[in-house]
Write a protein that holds these residues in place. Structure first.
Motif, PDB file in Angstrom:
ATOM      1  N   VAL A   1      53.018 -24.771  22.576  1.00  0.00           N
ATOM      2  CA  VAL A   1      52.790 -26.191  22.843  1.00  0.00           C
ATOM      3  C   VAL A   1      51.520 -26.666  22.139  1.00  0.00           C
ATOM      4  CG1 VAL A   1      52.162 -27.866  24.627  1.00  0.00           C
ATOM      5  CG2 VAL A   1      54.085 -26.312  24.985  1.00  0.00           C
TER       6      VAL A   1
ATOM      7  N   ASP B   1      52.266 -26.939  18.452  1.00  0.00           N
ATOM      8  CA  ASP B   1      53.157 -28.068  18.189  1.00  0.00           C
ATOM      9  C   ASP B   1      52.374 -29.378  18.227  1.00  0.00           C
ATOM     10  OD1 ASP B   1      55.935 -28.898  17.681  1.00  0.00           O
ATOM     11  OD2 ASP B   1      55.743 -29.950  19.603  1.00  0.00           O
ATOM     12  N   ARG B   2      51.477 -29.522  19.182  1.00  0.00           N
ATOM     13  CA  ARG B   2      50.680 -30.733  19.275  1.00  0.00           C
ATOM     14  C   ARG B   2      49.658 -30.818  18.140  1.00  0.00           C
ATOM     15  NH1 ARG B   2      51.612 -33.485  23.815  1.00  0.00           N
ATOM     16  NH2 ARG B   2      49.671 -34.646  23.605  1.00  0.00           N
TER      17      ARG B   2
ATOM     18  N   TRP C   1      58.340 -25.238  29.033  1.00  0.00           N
ATOM     19  CA  TRP C   1      58.099 -26.453  28.258  1.00  0.00           C
ATOM     20  C   TRP C   1      58.529 -27.708  29.016  1.00  0.00           C
ATOM     21  CZ3 TRP C   1      60.794 -24.337  23.242  1.00  0.00           C
ATOM     22  CH2 TRP C   1      59.919 -23.455  22.580  1.00  0.00           C
TER      23      TRP C   1
ATOM     24  N   GLY D   1      53.127 -31.457  27.449  1.00  0.00           N
ATOM     25  CA  GLY D   1      54.206 -30.683  26.841  1.00  0.00           C
ATOM     26  C   GLY D   1      54.222 -30.809  25.335  1.00  0.00           C
ATOM     27  N   PRO D   2      55.205 -30.176  24.700  1.00  0.00           N
ATOM     28  CA  PRO D   2      55.306 -30.249  23.237  1.00  0.00           C
ATOM     29  C   PRO D   2      55.602 -31.657  22.753  1.00  0.00           C
ATOM     30  CG  PRO D   2      57.239 -29.169  24.170  1.00  0.00           C
ATOM     31  CD  PRO D   2      56.277 -29.361  25.297  1.00  0.00           C
TER      32      PRO D   2
ATOM     33  N   ARG E   1      63.063 -30.163  22.643  1.00  0.00           N
ATOM     34  CA  ARG E   1      62.183 -29.005  22.727  1.00  0.00           C
ATOM     35  C   ARG E   1      61.769 -28.605  21.319  1.00  0.00           C
ATOM     36  NH1 ARG E   1      67.124 -25.568  24.448  1.00  0.00           N
ATOM     37  NH2 ARG E   1      68.104 -25.051  22.458  1.00  0.00           N
TER      38      ARG E   1
END
Length: 268
Positions: free
Chosen positions: A89, A92-93, A140, A161-162, A167
């Motif tokens: 996560v 991803d962010r 997630w 979250g991501p 997802r």
């Protein structure tokens, strides 16, 4: 078809700054992704330095804006799922929603299980992979996951979250063309077949279609060589062509390939 670079984080490629430079060059020369190996031991004991994939990918993420990034593949059975959830996560962010997560069982060929007293039995690893992938995606989203009647994840989620919805894409590495490993991948978002020819890719695509109904939204990433016929791979179902590098390769060698530009198939 998209094109990616796949590098081992060994030797001179264990320098996160070198990988950040490679990521920048890949983005500037029209490549679509940078994937890295995830190992904890060298193929030959003590021969090469090894870098952590998550810190290295973070360096690549902050140096780029467009290309997709991820480990190909992370052996989930040797990781704590809650830690992996936070790492994925966060990356991803950090990358603005560019992470692709490759998962697999890993093997004990380099003693990456047995050297630490862990059980490397393939059947056990496959079971842990199934349970862990379900738990990871639940973390997630905050969903409840049960396995054999027991609650694995109950209403716990990672906040925030991501970026990616529904997802982070999850791909699975495998050297099989049919059976449980392909069916597992078909329930997620993609597959990274190892050592596969065009006929093998076609068999994988057929199995995925049988499970999902079609290949829409599903990626098949295939390692390519200099003589690879990309049109045949695409016709067989491949969506990514991946240029492979190996332990002992240098950043200079990787950059030489990158600077030639991403290859193109004749029907693109």
């Amino acid at each position: 078809m998209r094109h990616a670079i796949h590098v081992p984080l060994f030797g001179t490629l264990a320098d996160p700054r070198a990988i950040a430079d490679i990521a920048c060059a890949a983005e500037q020369n029209g490549w679509d992704g940078l994937f890295v190996w995830d190992h904890v031991l060298s193929p030959v004991a003590g021969e090469w330095d090894i870098a952590d994939p998550w810190i290295t990918l973070a360096a690549a993420a902050t140096s780029t804006e467009r290309i997709r990034l991820g480990p190909m593949v992370t052996p989930l059975p040797r990781r704590r799922v809650i830690n992996l959830a936070r790492e994925t996560v966060t990356l991803d962010r950090l990358s603005g929603g560019r992470l692709i997560l490759g998962l697999g069982t890993g093997r004990d060929v380099w003693r990456e299980y047995s050297a630490f007293g862990d059980d490397g039995d393939p059947r056990r690893l496959a079971q842990v992979l199934d349970e862990g992938a379900a738990a990871l995606t639940a973390l997630w989203s905050g969903d409840t996951v049960t396995h054999r009647g027991a609650v694995v994840v109950d209403g716990i989620h990672i906040t925030p979250g991501p970026v990616q919805r529904p997802r982070i894409p999850v791909w699975f590495g495998t050297n099989r063309t049919a059976g449980t490993p392909i069916e597992r991948a078909a329930r997620y978002d993609g597959i990274f077949p190892l050592g596969m020819d065009t006929a093998g890719i076609a068999r994988i695509a057929d199995t995925v279609r049988a499970v999902r109904g079609d290949l829409d939204g599903f990626d098949i990433a295939v390692a390519m060589r200099a003589d690879t016929d990309l049109d045949r791979l695409r016709a067989a179902g491949a969506t990514w062509a991946v240029a492979e590098f190996w332990p002992g390769d240098s950043p200079e060698k990787v950059l030489q390939v990158i600077e030639q530009g991403a290859p193109h198939h004749t029907n693109s």
